[in-house]
Design a protein around this motif. Structure first.
Motif, mmCIF file in Angstrom:
data_model
loop_
_atom_site.group_PDB
_atom_site.id
_atom_site.type_symbol
_atom_site.label_atom_id
_atom_site.label_comp_id
_atom_site.label_asym_id
_atom_site.label_seq_id
_atom_site.Cartn_x
_atom_site.Cartn_y
_atom_site.Cartn_z
ATOM 1 N N LYS B 165 1.035 -1.151 -0.012
ATOM 2 C CA LYS B 165 0.201 0.041 -0.007
ATOM 3 C C LYS B 165 0.974 1.385 0.049
ATOM 4 O O LYS B 165 1.910 1.255 0.633
ATOM 5 C CB LYS B 165 -0.905 -0.037 1.073
ATOM 6 N N ARG B 166 0.400 2.416 -0.723
ATOM 7 C CA ARG B 166 1.204 3.392 -0.745
ATOM 8 C C ARG B 166 1.302 4.114 0.473
ATOM 9 O O ARG B 166 0.449 4.294 1.397
ATOM 10 C CB ARG B 166 0.502 4.468 -1.836
ATOM 11 N N ARG B 303 -10.189 -3.790 -7.492
ATOM 12 C CA ARG B 303 -11.384 -4.491 -7.909
ATOM 13 C C ARG B 303 -12.414 -3.831 -8.860
ATOM 14 O O ARG B 303 -12.128 -2.664 -9.243
ATOM 15 C CB ARG B 303 -12.475 -4.550 -6.482
ATOM 16 N N ARG B 306 -13.480 -0.255 -7.862
ATOM 17 C CA ARG B 306 -12.905 0.341 -6.548
ATOM 18 C C ARG B 306 -11.277 -0.192 -6.495
ATOM 19 O O ARG B 306 -10.983 -1.243 -6.429
ATOM 20 C CB ARG B 306 -13.368 -0.253 -5.140
ATOM 21 N N PHE B 308 -7.476 -0.762 -4.925
ATOM 22 C CA PHE B 308 -7.121 -1.451 -3.856
ATOM 23 C C PHE B 308 -6.872 -0.404 -2.691
ATOM 24 O O PHE B 308 -7.235 -0.746 -1.728
ATOM 25 C CB PHE B 308 -5.763 -2.086 -4.244
ATOM 26 N N VAL B 310 -7.850 2.823 -0.906
ATOM 27 C CA VAL B 310 -8.981 3.529 -0.828
ATOM 28 C C VAL B 310 -8.401 4.697 0.224
ATOM 29 O O VAL B 310 -7.933 4.513 1.088
ATOM 30 C CB VAL B 310 -10.249 3.070 -0.332
ATOM 31 N N ASP B 311 -8.307 6.392 -0.201
ATOM 32 C CA ASP B 311 -7.758 6.982 0.425
ATOM 33 C C ASP B 311 -8.699 7.752 1.198
ATOM 34 O O ASP B 311 -8.055 8.064 2.531
ATOM 35 C CB ASP B 311 -7.040 8.121 -0.555
ATOM 36 N N PHE B 313 -11.871 7.970 3.694
ATOM 37 C CA PHE B 313 -13.151 6.917 4.246
ATOM 38 C C PHE B 313 -14.429 7.694 3.651
ATOM 39 O O PHE B 313 -15.251 6.557 3.195
ATOM 40 C CB PHE B 313 -12.850 6.881 5.826
ATOM 41 N N GLU B 314 -14.611 8.718 3.757
ATOM 42 C CA GLU B 314 -16.081 9.261 3.472
ATOM 43 C C GLU B 314 -16.404 8.997 2.097
ATOM 44 O O GLU B 314 -17.425 8.906 1.585
ATOM 45 C CB GLU B 314 -16.153 10.541 3.520
ATOM 46 N N VAL B 316 -16.234 6.294 0.464
ATOM 47 C CA VAL B 316 -16.633 4.782 0.448
ATOM 48 C C VAL B 316 -18.174 4.701 1.036
ATOM 49 O O VAL B 316 -18.622 5.381 1.852
ATOM 50 C CB VAL B 316 -16.033 3.993 1.580
ATOM 51 N N THR B 317 -18.909 3.880 0.438
ATOM 52 C CA THR B 317 -20.505 3.874 0.392
ATOM 53 C C THR B 317 -20.684 3.147 1.831
ATOM 54 O O THR B 317 -19.707 2.375 2.373
ATOM 55 C CB THR B 317 -21.152 2.827 -0.703
#
Lengths: 368, 333
Positions: B165-166, B303, B306, B308, B310-311, B313-314, B316-317
């Motif tokens: 992960k970055r 995916r 989406r 890998f 995800v920077d 949180f908000e 994301v559903t």
């Protein structure tokens, strides 16, 4: 040992004591006598009333077994030592020591006897076995032939079209840890196909209708939100009288997650409270109280056993910047090397499974 | 010893076990040293004391049966082990991904074996060497459970996500396991034992080079669909825009006609950049769709819809979604 004892769970679940009492009666009644057909025996956790939960990765199920081991263990100054327990178990089961794989070790908080999950054999035909070890050194098998038990199936692959030669889906979700927390069995799992780490909260007594849908945990780490990272081990823990789980992830961030958020289908925001260094695998954790203060003891693959103060965990600022070894301070207990499994034997002692050059020793040490 | 049972001949036991149990009179030991006797059950049959071990003893272990009569000296019988070690025959059949150019954020390998393997030694048997032949330190997520399939013929090896992960890897310690523009070799040690305890026929090596990291979501809309003619059983071919995860593309793609799954056999080709589907019955003219489960991943764990990483949180559903994407196509005019 991956479990905090039930008595400890009761301690922190002060607000839930009434409902827990009800659950005890219900849980005992929910078990039916018969043959518990485990296909594998992995992570273990004790629940109420001598009930042992067993994660069965191959069978994609969680079993609740009545150990019928409820006679309180006496005294507080316990000691426990069985050297070469893998060799002894191998002899009991008529095989070589290298054909015994010990998967988990837990202490029954009522009797203080020790339970081990293992496989006899290393291939797909390996037989799951649960053994009981007593402080006297006596080792017996927990017979699964006629035992009071119940089980809950975990949801399997959505579309089992990719199959092995037995016509089964090749997808399996490895159960990496499980714990009993306030009437729920919380199960951490990791798929062998899609990169998804799931945390399920399954109400106990088990009901067919509620298998506990998966929960996604997001936690900040180094300025990024890490999603779906596999939970390696976790313990229930109380912060300001609210139940949390304290989870150790793969590259060793420690994350707190409110138990109240662990609802089916939820996306949950966990809080990273400590970075314990990279290239390290957390193996097991226990929480204990000494001199009026709470501590966390964590066994790791490369950093030995760490002791962390567990007071004021809510006061630590969530870690969000790129750094390492920040947040909760820790000390490393240098004398404890090769620890593979860890549980709390009683209020003053930890139980360890230690690798001493291929010989596995089960022994107690005073909590540091 | 008869049919897995151990019998005391020439001694008439009473009908009931002595107070200290039959084991105090008759014990069978697996192994030589000071070991506890084997678990099992005792019965009196035809006036003979019979011990049946809980498990059939391993044939390669020395067994020692000791009869301690209430009066007289002990009698011991030894059953020597049968050393019939089979010859190595199990090999690594394939390692996915098939390509020899992997993204720097490659997420996993699938190691396929020709026969069931032994669990518990994977992390001693798999190495990743850099271009100089030096082992990369802890590149993989060494979970003690080992991610096998039920048959122990396929092992899933995840790169440590903390090193993919970055920004997740630390400043103090080394960075990602794979670095762009470098070459590596995955080495599978021949000493790895199969389920019979016999080593592999030989070492397996997969050499590969590393390209840029892949950080975008999978977009099925970019795939090319090659439609077969009606009344044929030619393969439907779907060309991906990048190599995809082998296990997931075999499991998470399906063909529907009027909402009903079409029976047939999927396969992967062209280094997992192409999915082929051969129907059991000839294609009929009409409207079809390819249904793609959004859990489908590329080599880097991105995916459908989406990536890998995800920077925020908000973004994301709020609910976990296990939905699908549908790609319509028509057979015939």
């Amino acid at each position: 040992m991956k479990t905090r004892s039930f008595s400890q769970s009761l301690l922190f679940a002060v607000t839930l004591c009434c409902s827990t009492t009800v659950a005890l009666a219900g849980s005992a009644a929910s078990l039916k006598a018969g043959k518990a057909e485990l296909k594998s025996a992995g992570p273990l956790a004790f629940g109420p009333d001598g009930i042992l939960f067993v994660g069965d990765t191959v069978g994609a199920a969680i079993f609740a077994l009545d150990t019928n081991d409820r006679t309180p263990g006496r005294g507080t100054n316990r000691s426990f030592e069985i050297k070469g327990i893998n060799q002894k178990i191998a002899a009991l089961l008529g095989t070589e020591a290298d054909q015994i794989l010990i998967h988990d070790v837990v202490v029954n908080p009522l009797s203080r006897n020790v339970y081990l999950s293992l496989s006899r054999g290393r291939g797909p035909e390996a037989v799951p076995v649960i053994m009981k070890a007593e402080a006297s050194g006596k080792l017996t098998e927990l017979s699964l032939e006629n035992i009071r038990y119940s089980k809950v199936d975990l949801p399997d692959a959505p579309d089992p079209s990719a199959k092995d030669r037995r016509g089964q889906s090749r997808r399996l979700e490895s159960i990496t840890d499980l714990k009993y927390v306030n009437g729920n069995v919380i199960v951490a799992g990791l798929s062998n196909e899609e990169f998804s780490s799931t945390l399920r909260s399954i109400p106990f007594p088990f009901q067919a209708a509620n298998k506990g849908a998966s929960i996604e945990i997001f936690h900040g780490s180094h300025g990024r939100f890490e999603t779906n990272a596999p939970v390696r081990t976790f313990v229930p823990f109380d912060i300001n009288n609210k139940p949390y789980i304290l989870a150790a992830y793969t590259c060793t961030p420690l994350v707190t997650i409110p138990v109240s958020e662990l609802k089916p289908g939820n996306k949950v925001k966990g809080t990273t409270i400590a970075e314990l260094g990279n290239r390290n695998r957390p193996l097991d954790m226990v929480v204990y109280r000494k001199g009026g203060k709470d501590y966390i003891l964590m066994a790791n693959s490369s950093r030995g056993v760490m002791k962390l103060p567990a007071a004021n965990l809510d006061k630590y600022q969530p870690i969000t910047t790129q750094t390492e070894k920040e947040g909760v301070p820790y000390e490393t207990i240098a004398s404890l090397k090769g620890v593979q499994q860890l549980d709390k034997l009683d209020e003053a002692n930890a139980l360890l499974l230690m690798d001493d050059g291929g010989s596995l020793d089960l022994r107690s040490v005073p909590l540091p | 010893m008869e049919g897995g049972s151990f019998i005391v001949e020439g001694w008439r036991p009473g009908p009931d076990a002595p107070a200290s149990g039959w084991q105090s009179i008759f014990s069978v030991y697996a192994g030589d040293n000071d070991v506890p006797p084997m678990l099992g059950t005792y019965t009196v049959e035809n006036s003979r004391l019979v011990f049946r071990p809980r498990f059939e003893p391993s044939p390669s272990i020395r067994l020692r049966a000791v009869f301690r009569p209430p009066s007289g000296s002990p009698v011991e019988a030894v059953f020597e082990p049968k050393h019939a070690k089979a010859a190595p025959s199990t090999r690594v059949e394939h390692v996915y991904p098939s390509t020899d150019l992997l993204p720097a954020n490659q997420l996993k390998f699938y190691i396929h074996f020709s026969a069931p393997m032994s669990r518990g030694e994977a992390w001693q048997r798999i190495k990743l060497l850099d271009g100089q032949g030096v082992p990369v330190e802890l590149p993989f997520l060494e979970i003690e459970q080992e991610l096998w399939d039920r048959d122990y013929r396929r092992l899933t090896v995840l790169f440590d996500p903390g090193r993919i992960k970055r920004g997740l890897y630390s400043l103090e310690e080394a960075g990602p396991a794979l670095e762009e523009n470098r070459r590596y070799t995955l080495v599978i040690d021949s000493g790895w034992r199969d389920a019979r305890g016999v080593p592999l026929t030989g070492e397996y090596r997969k050499a590969f080079s590393v390209g840029p990291a892949l950080r975008s979501a999978v977009e099925p809309a970019r795939w090319k669909i090659h439609v077969p003619p009606p009344e044929s059983t030619d393969a439907l071919r779907v060309q991906f825009d990048r190599p995809m995860d082998a296990a997931l593309s075999m499991r998470l793609l399906s063909v529907l006609r009027d909402g009903v799954p079409v029976a047939g056999t999927p396969a992967l080709a062209e280094m997992e950049t192409e999915w082929r589907f051969v129907p059991s019955q000839p294609w009929k003219e009409g409207e079809y769709s390819i249904v793609v489960d959004t859990f489908l991943e590329d080599l880097a764990g991105n995916r459908v819809g989406r990536p890998f990483d995800v920077d925020v949180f908000e973004q994301v559903t709020k609910r976990v979604e296990n939905s699908s994407v549908s790609l319509p196509f028509r057979i015939g005019r």
